[in-house]
Design a protein around this motif. Structure first.
Motif, PDB file in Angstrom:
ATOM      1  N   ALA A  23       0.768  -1.270   0.119  1.00 33.31           N
ATOM      2  CA  ALA A  23      -0.065  -0.007   0.083  1.00 33.31           C
ATOM      3  C   ALA A  23       0.780   1.162   0.187  1.00 33.31           C
ATOM      4  O   ALA A  23       2.057   1.168   0.309  1.00 33.31           O
ATOM      5  N   GLY A  24       0.490   2.393  -0.243  1.00 37.17           N
ATOM      6  CA  GLY A  24       1.106   3.672  -0.418  1.00 37.17           C
ATOM      7  C   GLY A  24       1.528   4.047   0.978  1.00 37.17           C
ATOM      8  O   GLY A  24       1.204   3.423   2.043  1.00 37.17           O
ATOM      9  N   ALA A  25       1.979   5.288   0.800  1.00 38.83           N
ATOM     10  CA  ALA A  25       2.804   5.579   2.193  1.00 38.83           C
ATOM     11  C   ALA A  25       1.745   6.023   3.071  1.00 38.83           C
ATOM     12  O   ALA A  25       0.682   6.365   2.760  1.00 38.83           O
ATOM     13  N   ALA A  26       1.887   5.957   4.506  1.00 41.98           N
ATOM     14  CA  ALA A  26       1.033   6.317   5.324  1.00 41.98           C
ATOM     15  C   ALA A  26       0.548   7.694   5.316  1.00 41.98           C
ATOM     16  O   ALA A  26       1.424   8.506   4.946  1.00 41.98           O
ATOM     17  N   ARG A  32       2.941  15.117   5.837  1.00 38.59           N
ATOM     18  CA  ARG A  32       4.074  15.784   6.186  1.00 38.59           C
ATOM     19  C   ARG A  32       4.834  16.297   5.105  1.00 38.59           C
ATOM     20  O   ARG A  32       5.467  17.335   5.263  1.00 38.59           O
ATOM     21  N   GLU A  33       4.825  15.621   4.191  1.00 37.00           N
ATOM     22  CA  GLU A  33       5.672  15.840   2.648  1.00 37.00           C
ATOM     23  C   GLU A  33       4.821  16.968   2.333  1.00 37.00           C
ATOM     24  O   GLU A  33       5.340  17.925   1.728  1.00 37.00           O
ATOM     25  N   ALA A 240       4.335  14.937  13.499  1.00 36.20           N
ATOM     26  CA  ALA A 240       4.982  15.241  12.090  1.00 36.20           C
ATOM     27  C   ALA A 240       5.413  16.752  12.236  1.00 36.20           C
ATOM     28  O   ALA A 240       6.296  17.137  11.174  1.00 36.20           O
ATOM     29  N   LEU A 241       4.813  17.513  12.909  1.00 36.50           N
ATOM     30  CA  LEU A 241       5.079  19.050  12.941  1.00 36.50           C
ATOM     31  C   LEU A 241       5.210  19.443  14.416  1.00 36.50           C
ATOM     32  O   LEU A 241       4.884  19.132  15.408  1.00 36.50           O
ATOM     33  N   PHE A 252      11.485  11.008  11.730  1.00 34.19           N
ATOM     34  CA  PHE A 252      10.832   9.896  11.548  1.00 34.19           C
ATOM     35  C   PHE A 252       9.626  10.026  12.413  1.00 34.19           C
ATOM     36  O   PHE A 252       9.754   9.978  13.717  1.00 34.19           O
ATOM     37  N   THR A 253       8.517  10.054  11.900  1.00 38.27           N
ATOM     38  CA  THR A 253       7.203  10.211  12.671  1.00 38.27           C
ATOM     39  C   THR A 253       6.452   9.012  12.866  1.00 38.27           C
ATOM     40  O   THR A 253       6.059   8.357  12.072  1.00 38.27           O
TER      41      THR A 253
END
Length: 307
Positions: A23-26, A32-33, A240-241, A252-253
Motif C-alpha cells: 500500500a502507499g505511504a502512511a 508531512r511531505e 510530524a510538525l 521519523f514520525t
C-alpha cells in the motif's frame, strides 16, 4: 558458526527500493511531505497538526467546520491553504480527500467492537501504528541513508530525556555492539550540553534524539544546542510538525499507543531496530568483527544463561 544475533544481522539486511507491492505511504508521511516545505506560523502548524491527527474526518469538513474544530478563523484556514501551495481551501480539501479515501480503501476491516475491552483496544491501536510504519517502510531508502550516516558518526550520540530514556537506552545498548563509540545522554540541562559539545569536538557528526509525549522543553533545548554545535539531528517522535520536528534534519514520525494510562511504544521500537539494521548494513565487516568479539567476551565471562 555465527551467533544468532550475527545470523540475524546478515539475514535481515535492508535492500533499497520497493521490491514488494504494498500500500502507499502512511497518511502521516503524505501529509508531512505536503506541509513540510513551507515555514508555517504557530497557528498554521496547529491546523496542520489537526489535519494529520484527524485526516479521515477532517478531509470532508467545510472551511467553517474546520476553523471551528481547530479554534482559528476562516481566513486563517484560507491563508494556510495558500501557504502550503494551494489556490484556496477547496483545492486543499480535494487533496486531503484523496489521501483520506486512499487510506480508507487500503485499511483492514475494523474489528467488531462488541466484546472488545480496553486492553484489546490498546493492542488494536498499536497494530494500526505498526501498519502505518509498514507502509512507510515500502521505500526504505531514507532509513538506509540515515543508518549509514549514524554508522559513520564517531562518536554517535543518542539522546532521550524523561519518558524517552528507555528508548534511547535500548538503541544505545544495541548500537554499542556494532559501533565503536556510542554516547548516551539521559540527563538534560548543562550535563546534556557538555556531552553534546564534547561529542562534536571529538569528531561526531550526528545526534539521534527520541522525543515522545509529553515532549520535554529540555529535549528541544538540547536539540538546539546540538545543532548550534554543528551536529546534525535525526529525530524519532510522534509529531510530524512542531518545534522538535522544525529543529531536526531528519524526522521519523512514528505513532505511539495512548489508550492506556501510560503510552506504549511498539512502533518506535521497531523504528529503532530498523535504524540499527541499517547501521549494521552500512559496515558489514565492522559489524561482523564487533559481534564476534562480543560473543567471545560474553562466553568467557558467562554473561548469559545457557538456553
Amino acid at each position: 558458526m555465527p551467533s544468532p544475533q550475527q545470523a540475524r544481522a546478515q539475514a535481515s539486511a535492508i535492500t533499497s527500493g520497493k521490491t514488494v507491492p504494498v500500500a502507499g505511504a502512511a497518511p502521516t508521511s503524505q501529509l508531512r511531505e505536503l506541509f513540510d516545505g513551507p515555514r508555517l506560523s504557530p497557528g498554521q502548524r496547529q491546523i496542520a497538526q489537526y489535519l494529520i491527527e484527524h485526516i479521515t474526518e477532517a478531509a470532508f469538513l467545510s472551511i467553517t467546520d474546520l476553523a471551528e474544530r481547530v479554534g482559528v478563523s476562516q481566513p486563517s484556514v484560507t491563508r494556510f491553504a495558500a501557504a502550503v501551495g494551494f489556490s484556496g481551501y477547496p483545492a486543499l480539501r480535494e487533496k486531503l480527500q484523496a489521501i483520506a479515501l486512499s487510506t480508507l480503501a487500503g485499511a483492514p476491516a475494523a474489528p467488531a467492537q462488541d466484546g472488545t475491552n480496553e486492553l484489546q483496544a490498546a493492542v488494536d491501536a498499536e497494530i494500526e501504528n505498526l501498519e502505518n510504519l509498514r507502509r512507510d517502510f515500502a521505500d526504505p531508502d531514507r532509513v538506509i541513508t540515515v543508518g549509514r550516516a549514524l554508522s559513520q558518526s564517531t562518536p554517535l550520540t543518542v539522546l532521550g530525556l524523561r519518558i524517552s530514556v528507555s528508548l534511547a537506552e535500548y538503541f544505545a545498548y544495541a548500537a554499542r555492539r556494532i559501533h565503536p563509540d556510542v554516547r548516551l545522554v539521559t540527563r538534560g540541562g548543562s550535563v546534556a550540553y557538555d556531552a553534546l559539545l564534547q561529542s562534536r569536538e571529538a569528531g561526531g557528526t550526528w545526534l539521534l534524539a527520541f522525543g515522545m509525549p509529553r515532549h520535554a522543553q529540555e529535549t528541544l533545548t538540547a536539540v538546539r544546542v546540538a545543532r548550534s554545535a554543528g551536529l546534525r539531528v535525526a529525530l524519532i517522535t510522534d509529531l510530524a510538525l512542531g518545534p522538535l520536528a522544525d529543529e531536526a534534519d531528519v524526522t521519523f514520525t512514528i505513532g505511539t499507543g495512548s489508550r492506556l494510562v501510560f503510552d506504549s511504544y511498539a512502533a518506535p521500537v521497531v523504528m529503532s531496530a530498523a535504524l540499527l539494521q541499517a547501521m549494521s548494513d552500512a559496515d558489514p565487516e565492522r559489524t561482523r568483527a564487533r559481534l564476534e568479539d562480543y560473543e567471545q567476551i560474553a562466553e568467557q565471562h558467562q554473561f548469559f544463561l545457557k538456553d
